[in-house]
Design a protein around this motif. Structure first.
Motif, PDB file in Angstrom:
ATOM      1  N   GLU A 132       0.832  -1.208   0.000  1.00 28.51           N
ATOM      2  CA  GLU A 132       0.000   0.000   0.000  1.00 28.51           C
ATOM      3  C   GLU A 132       0.864   1.254   0.000  1.00 28.51           C
ATOM      4  N   LEU A 133       1.926   1.265   0.803  1.00 25.01           N
ATOM      5  CA  LEU A 133       2.781   2.445   0.893  1.00 25.01           C
ATOM      6  C   LEU A 133       3.540   2.692  -0.405  1.00 25.01           C
ATOM      7  N   GLN A 134       3.980   1.624  -1.061  1.00 27.70           N
ATOM      8  CA  GLN A 134       4.669   1.781  -2.346  1.00 27.70           C
ATOM      9  C   GLN A 134       3.734   2.370  -3.396  1.00 27.70           C
ATOM     10  N   ALA A 135       2.482   1.916  -3.390  1.00 23.64           N
ATOM     11  CA  ALA A 135       1.494   2.450  -4.339  1.00 23.64           C
ATOM     12  C   ALA A 135       1.225   3.926  -4.063  1.00 23.64           C
ATOM     13  N   MET A 136       1.137   4.284  -2.781  1.00 24.70           N
ATOM     14  CA  MET A 136       0.893   5.684  -2.423  1.00 24.70           C
ATOM     15  C   MET A 136       2.093   6.560  -2.741  1.00 24.70           C
ATOM     16  N   LEU A 137       3.286   6.009  -2.585  1.00 23.33           N
ATOM     17  CA  LEU A 137       4.492   6.764  -2.922  1.00 23.33           C
ATOM     18  C   LEU A 137       4.512   7.085  -4.418  1.00 23.33           C
ATOM     19  N   ALA A 138       4.123   6.107  -5.244  1.00 25.75           N
ATOM     20  CA  ALA A 138       4.053   6.339  -6.698  1.00 25.75           C
ATOM     21  C   ALA A 138       3.039   7.434  -7.019  1.00 25.75           C
ATOM     22  N   GLU A 139       1.929   7.434  -6.303  1.00 20.10           N
ATOM     23  CA  GLU A 139       0.898   8.459  -6.509  1.00 20.10           C
ATOM     24  C   GLU A 139       1.412   9.831  -6.097  1.00 20.10           C
ATOM     25  N   MET A 140       2.149   9.890  -4.991  1.00 17.51           N
ATOM     26  CA  MET A 140       2.700  11.165  -4.539  1.00 17.51           C
ATOM     27  C   MET A 140       3.752  11.680  -5.526  1.00 17.51           C
ATOM     28  N   LEU A 152       9.991   6.066   3.965  1.00 15.37           N
ATOM     29  CA  LEU A 152       9.273   7.039   4.784  1.00 15.37           C
ATOM     30  C   LEU A 152       9.830   8.442   4.572  1.00 15.37           C
ATOM     31  N   SER A 153      11.142   8.545   4.423  1.00 18.29           N
ATOM     32  CA  SER A 153      11.763   9.843   4.222  1.00 18.29           C
ATOM     33  C   SER A 153      11.221  10.520   2.969  1.00 18.29           C
ATOM     34  N   GLU A 154      11.160   9.789   1.880  1.00 20.70           N
ATOM     35  CA  GLU A 154      10.642  10.373   0.634  1.00 20.70           C
ATOM     36  C   GLU A 154       9.165  10.708   0.765  1.00 20.70           C
ATOM     37  N   MET A 155       8.429   9.821   1.434  1.00 19.88           N
ATOM     38  CA  MET A 155       6.990  10.068   1.619  1.00 19.88           C
ATOM     39  C   MET A 155       6.762  11.367   2.390  1.00 19.88           C
ATOM     40  N   PHE A 156       7.501  11.547   3.473  1.00 15.73           N
ATOM     41  CA  PHE A 156       7.347  12.762   4.268  1.00 15.73           C
ATOM     42  C   PHE A 156       7.800  13.994   3.481  1.00 15.73           C
ATOM     43  N   ASN A 157       8.836  13.842   2.666  1.00 13.15           N
ATOM     44  CA  ASN A 157       9.302  14.965   1.862  1.00 13.15           C
ATOM     45  C   ASN A 157       8.233  15.422   0.872  1.00 13.15           C
ATOM     46  N   LEU A 158       7.551  14.468   0.257  1.00 12.61           N
ATOM     47  CA  LEU A 158       6.508  14.805  -0.708  1.00 12.61           C
ATOM     48  C   LEU A 158       5.276  15.395  -0.026  1.00 12.61           C
ATOM     49  N   MET A 159       4.969  14.919   1.178  1.00 15.67           N
ATOM     50  CA  MET A 159       3.860  15.517   1.919  1.00 15.67           C
ATOM     51  C   MET A 159       4.224  16.942   2.354  1.00 15.67           C
ATOM     52  N   ALA A 160       5.497  17.153   2.726  1.00 20.41           N
ATOM     53  CA  ALA A 160       5.950  18.502   3.078  1.00 20.41           C
ATOM     54  C   ALA A 160       5.809  19.433   1.883  1.00 20.41           C
ATOM     55  N   ARG A 161       6.105  18.937   0.702  1.00 20.05           N
ATOM     56  CA  ARG A 161       5.914  19.718  -0.537  1.00 20.05           C
ATOM     57  C   ARG A 161       4.479  20.208  -0.663  1.00 20.05           C
ATOM     58  N   TYR A 210      -3.375  11.595  11.073  1.00 17.42           N
ATOM     59  CA  TYR A 210      -4.411  10.903  10.297  1.00 17.42           C
ATOM     60  C   TYR A 210      -5.747  11.642  10.424  1.00 17.42           C
ATOM     61  N   LEU A 211      -6.144  11.942  11.650  1.00  9.72           N
ATOM     62  CA  LEU A 211      -7.428  12.598  11.880  1.00  9.72           C
ATOM     63  C   LEU A 211      -7.447  14.025  11.337  1.00  9.72           C
ATOM     64  N   SER A 212      -6.348  14.763  11.493  1.00  9.48           N
ATOM     65  CA  SER A 212      -6.334  16.145  11.011  1.00  9.48           C
ATOM     66  C   SER A 212      -6.429  16.200   9.488  1.00  9.48           C
ATOM     67  N   GLU A 213      -5.798  15.229   8.809  1.00  8.67           N
ATOM     68  CA  GLU A 213      -5.879  15.202   7.341  1.00  8.67           C
ATOM     69  C   GLU A 213      -7.283  14.805   6.881  1.00  8.67           C
ATOM     70  N   LYS A 214      -7.875  13.845   7.538  1.00  9.86           N
ATOM     71  CA  LYS A 214      -9.205  13.396   7.124  1.00  9.86           C
ATOM     72  C   LYS A 214     -10.284  14.423   7.459  1.00  9.86           C
ATOM     73  N   ILE A 215     -10.156  15.078   8.622  1.00  9.12           N
ATOM     74  CA  ILE A 215     -11.151  16.099   8.956  1.00  9.12           C
ATOM     75  C   ILE A 215     -10.955  17.316   8.047  1.00  9.12           C
ATOM     76  N   GLY A 216      -9.695  17.555   7.646  1.00  3.40           N
ATOM     77  CA  GLY A 216      -9.436  18.614   6.677  1.00  3.40           C
ATOM     78  C   GLY A 216     -10.087  18.318   5.348  1.00  3.40           C
ATOM     79  N   TRP A 245      -7.618  20.525  -3.717  1.00  2.00           N
ATOM     80  CA  TRP A 245      -6.911  20.721  -2.456  1.00  2.00           C
ATOM     81  C   TRP A 245      -7.211  19.586  -1.484  1.00  2.00           C
ATOM     82  N   CYS A 246      -8.495  19.256  -1.371  1.00  2.00           N
ATOM     83  CA  CYS A 246      -8.869  18.238  -0.390  1.00  2.00           C
ATOM     84  C   CYS A 246      -8.362  16.854  -0.789  1.00  2.00           C
ATOM     85  N   GLN A 247      -8.040  16.660  -2.088  1.00  2.00           N
ATOM     86  CA  GLN A 247      -7.476  15.375  -2.481  1.00  2.00           C
ATOM     87  C   GLN A 247      -6.068  15.188  -1.913  1.00  2.00           C
ATOM     88  N   ASP A 248      -5.325  16.287  -1.754  1.00  2.00           N
ATOM     89  CA  ASP A 248      -4.031  16.204  -1.059  1.00  2.00           C
ATOM     90  C   ASP A 248      -4.241  15.736   0.376  1.00  2.00           C
TER      91      ASP A 248
END
Length: 358
Positions: free
Chosen positions: A49-57, A119-128, A172-178, A207-210
């Motif tokens: 799941e994480l690899q698939a999400m990383l590709a999407e990011m 995880l490092s790359e995932m967090f970097n892309l979320m920071a972007r 998790y909750l802050s992103e979903k409630i956002g 925006w909300c898709q992010d």
């Protein structure tokens, strides 16, 4: 355990720079965590799941989305008085929240680079993504001749330490409630374009898709750690964080009801819808979700928001600090008591319903 790291005292803001609102229980906070423990997380249970999400990011579907068009190139002086102030407060709170996420994700990416490259790359892309959101919101504030000095805020804000497990629950909750906040506003304004008084709301769908993608990443992190959803402690923590996020949302929305009114939304109904939708969504990740259908659930939450408005009223008075403190005690006690009663409402066991919750 929660620790706070003190920062240097605030200085007088420059011309056109908005002094950040006073930090309270309800204002977005800046966080730090145990980076060593984060680096050692075993993610094997959710690797696919994480690899698939990383590709999407990496695909970065919104890379061309946050570009201001000609609709912004006009005067906004016609937005006046309370509507103007409430909208600026909304932009500020949203900007600080997004910037807080950027700082946490960027630091996690930096600290995990040599220990956990995925995880490092995932967090970097979320920071972007978070940086784009914060920058876009800050430019919107510029249309009202104000902006936030985010570099200075980085140095001046108090940082709160959360264990990495708490970070996973809360982000998790802050992103979903956002997600639900943005999409409900967007859908409402699609039906009532006469209430769309500023072009930023047109951006909320993408925006909300992010927000949704980020939430899905943290769902995978949560489900990769059995101690976060398989134990009796995880059930208690899930209830705690669900209630904390929902109570914060309710108090904040009711405190800023004027902003939602300017969009043609009823603040109480908006809050109810966001809480219920987020609660249902959390059932996909958490071992329990709150019983929002309980007859006392929203009545007690609304009682807390009423008490909070009394606290705001006391804060705005010109009385001495000691008198304010004494006057606040019964209202703070009442809020804590009602939250305790809400916590004790029997939750819904989502693991038992796992085949039904989608």
């Amino acid at each position: 355990m929660v620790n706070t790291l003190s920062q240097s005292a605030p200085k007088e803001p420059k011309q056109g720079i908005k002094a950040p609102s006073k930090e309270t229980v309800l204002t977005p906070r800046f966080y730090t965590t145990d980076f060593e423990k984060a680096a050692s997380l075993d993610l094997s249970a959710q690797d696919t799941e994480l690899q698939a999400m990383l590709a999407e990011m990496r695909a970065d579907y919104n890379r061309h989305h946050f570009v201001r068009d000609e609709a912004f190139a006009q005067s906004w002086e016609h937005i006046e008085a309370e509507a103007r102030q409430s909208f600026i407060e909304y932009l500020e709170r949203s900007c600080i929240s997004e910037f807080s996420g950027f700082l946490l994700f960027k630091e996690l990416s930096r600290k995990l680079k040599n220990r956990n490259p995925l995880l490092s790359e995932m967090f970097n892309l979320m920071a972007r993504d978070e940086a784009r959101h914060a920058g876009f919101l800050n430019k919107a504030m510029g249309d009202f001749k104000l902006s936030l000095d985010l570099a200075d805020i980085t140095k001046r804000r108090t940082y709160t330490f959360f264990p990495i497990e708490w970070v996973i629950y809360t982000v998790y909750l802050s992103e979903k409630i956002g997600y639900w906040r943005y999409i409900i506003i967007y859908r409402h304004l699609q039906k009532h374009p006469e209430n769309q008084f500023y072009p930023i709301f047109r951006y909320f769908e993408s925006w909300c898709q992010d927000e949704n993608r980020h939430g899905d990443i943290f769902k995978a992190l949560l489900r990769s750690q059995p101690q976060l959803w398989k134990t009796w402690k995880s059930r208690l923590w899930s209830r705690f964080f669900l209630l904390s996020v929902f109570a914060t949302h309710t108090l904040t929305v009711h405190e800023r009801a004027g902003f939602y009114h300017s969009l043609g939304l009823d603040a109480r109904e908006f809050d109810r819808q966001v809480v219920c939708e987020t609660n249902e969504t959390a059932g996909r990740a958490f071992p329990v979700m709150l019983n929002t259908e309980h007859p006392k659930f929203f009545s007690r939450l609304h009682r807390c928001s009423d008490y909070n408005l009394k606290l705001v009223e006391i804060d705005r008075s010109s009385q001495p600090k000691f008198v304010k403190l004494i006057r606040k005690i019964p209202f703070v006690t009442a809020i804590v008591w009602n939250l305790l009663l809400l916590y004790l409402i029997k939750p819904i066991d989502t693991e038992a319903l796992r085949g039904q919750v989608c």
